[in-house]
Every structure is written in structure tokens, then in C-alpha cells.
Design an enzyme around this catalytic site. Structure first.
Site, PDB file in Angstrom:
ATOM      1  N   SER A 212       0.881  -0.996   0.104  1.00 63.44           N
ATOM      2  CA  SER A 212      -0.104   0.100   0.432  1.00 63.44           C
ATOM      3  C   SER A 212       0.751   0.985   0.104  1.00 63.44           C
ATOM      4  O   SER A 212       1.422   1.394   0.280  1.00 63.44           O
ATOM      5  CB  SER A 212      -0.629   0.208   1.196  1.00 63.44           C
TER       6      SER A 212
ATOM      7  N   TYR B  66      -1.598  -0.686  10.770  1.00 62.88           N
ATOM      8  CA  TYR B  66      -1.548  -0.779   9.445  1.00 62.88           C
ATOM      9  C   TYR B  66      -0.136  -0.720   8.416  1.00 62.88           C
ATOM     10  O   TYR B  66       0.309  -1.058   7.682  1.00 62.88           O
ATOM     11  CB  TYR B  66      -2.119  -0.426   8.423  1.00 62.88           C
TER      12      TYR B  66
END
Length: 254
Positions: A142, A155
Site C-alpha cells: 500500500s 497498517y
């Protein structure tokens, strides 16, 4: 070996980016094994869509953070199809909250799924790939690694670790015919992000959120023969968001 005789495992393959990847690989001639944890109906629909188009697919329920479940999954696929040529580590969870509000259990859940999961699946498929002398592992990261938002400590850490894992594993197995790379999406509109996408819109005139097919295309390329000279890389697919940020730090393209 031709791509039409290759076998692929796609984790988190029932929805969003994972589903788009599974459909793309099936169109390219792969036998696709979709792995899901909870979305059984969506997984069945994806398999039905693939088979209706003449492809080959099967759904497997497994938690990628469960070592025994991963080992059983890989053994099942290898026994059924005689090989495993492609692994796409897409399964992930998000638990966005500020660090002071992050409990240890929540932190560990994110890292166990997003980082330990790819470790377990990669370790399980590598003996098969090394025996074949050919394999492709693509990890889905990501852009939050580079431009994280508030509340993304767990995350972003898990995805940053995944990119480092990619480079280290590539150094280990690259000379044995296995290619390991990462795709780092920017903002992608999926069933989980549609509400946010509709609320925020683009970052400026003429910009848009990505769609899962924007990601599946590069994954399809990386697992093919034409990407044989690409190893240990993180490829950003974000519409230019990362390079078009102004001095105030506001993204201008997505």
C-alpha cells in the site's frame, strides 16, 4: 511451460483487488485457487464467473494467519494440480486507530494477517516452486507505507514490513527461478472503500480513485514470462499521487 498450464493461489480472492486479480489470472489461462476467510458467497460467485467464462477455479476457506490452515491449503492445491506457480498475497485487514488507542491485540492482529500471513504462505509454496525451478510471488502492499494517514501505524508498519520481506526473499530465491515483487496500490475503490471514495471524491480536477482492475493488470504482467527481469521491486500504482504532491503535502492526483 506455458501460462495455460500454471496454477495460482490468490489470498483474499473473493472481493476487491483479490477478486480482480483472480479473474485476470483466469483469463490469462491460470488455474486459480481463491482463498477467503469469511466471504463464502462472494468467493462462490467469483468461481462461478470464472468457470462460466471457460476458466478453472476453486475456492478455499482458510485464515492466512493460521499456520496449519496454510500448510493444509498448499498441500491440497499441490496435490490436486501437481504444482503451484503463482502466489498473490493480497489478504489483509485494516484497524485504523491512533497509536494511543491501539490495543496490543489489535496491533498483533493486523501484523499477523498482513505480514505473518504472507510469510506463512510464501514459506509453504517455496518448496514446490524451487522444485519446479520457476515461480512468481506478488505481495500487495500500500502507498500507506510512504504517505500514511493518522491512525495507520499498525497498517503502515505491516505493509512496510511486507515490502522489506519482498526484497529479502527475492535475494534468497532469485537465482533459483523464483521472482518476488510487490505492488503498492494507492486509493482504490472497492466495496469496502466506496463510501469513503464517494465522500472524498478526487484530489483535484480530473483525478479519480483507482479501480481493482488497475491493480490486477500489473499483477498479471508480473506473474508472466515478460517480467522475468523484474525482481525484488515495489511497483507503485496510484495514478501519480505519490509524485504529484504539493509542498504542503496535499495529494493532487489519485
Amino acid at each position: 511451460m506455458t501460462e495455460h498450464h500454471r496454477v495460482a493461489i490468490v489470498t483474499g480472492g473473493s472481493r476487491g483487488i483479490g477478486r480482480a486479480v483472480a479473474l485476470r489470472l483466469a483469463r490469462d489461462g491460470h488455474t486459480v485457487h481463491l482463498v477467503y476467510r469469511e466471504a463464502a458467497d462472494e468467493a462462490a460467485e467469483a468461481v462461478e464467473e470464472i468457470t462460466a467464462a471457460g476458466g478453472r477455479a476453486r475456492a478455499h476457506r482458510a485464515d492466512v494467519a493460521d499456520e496449519a490452515a496454510v500448510d493444509a491449503l498448499v498441500d491440497d492445491v499441490a496435490e490436486q494440480d501437481g504444482g503451484i506457480h503463482v502466489l498473490v498475497n493480497n489478504a489483509a485487514v485494516i484497524d485504523d486507530r491512533l497509536l494511543l488507542g491501539t490495543r496490543t491485540a489489535g496491533w498483533e492482529r493486523v501484523l499477523r494477517t498482513n505480514l505473518t500471513g504472507p510469510f506463512l504462505t510464501s514459506r509453504a509454496v517455496l518448496p514446490v516452486m524451487l522444485d519446479q525451478g520457476w515461480g512468481r510471488i506478488v505481495n500487495i502492499s500500500s502507498n500507506s507505507v510512504r504517505i500514511p494517514g493518522p491512525g495507520q501505524t499498525a497498517y503502515a508498519a505491516s505493509k512496510g514490513g511486507l515490502e522489506a520481506f519482498t526484497r529479502a526473499l527475492a535475494a534468497e530465491v532469485g537465482h533459483k527461478g523464483v521472482r518476488v515483487n510487490t505492488v503498492a496500490p494507492g486509493k482504490v475503490r472497492t466495496d469496502m472503500t466506496t463510501a469513503v471514495a464517494d465522500l472524498l471524491g478526487g484530489d483535484g480536477a480530473g483525478t479519480r480513485w483507482g479501480v481493482p482492475e488497475d491493480i490486477s493488470g500489473i499483477v498479471g504482467f508480473l506473474v508472466g514470462d515478460e517480467a522475468d527481469y523484474i525482481q525484488g521491486q515495489t511497483i507503485t500504482v496510484d495514478g501519480g499521487r505519490l509524485v504529484m504532491r504539493d509542498r504542503a503535502g496535499r495529494g493532487r492526483a489519485s
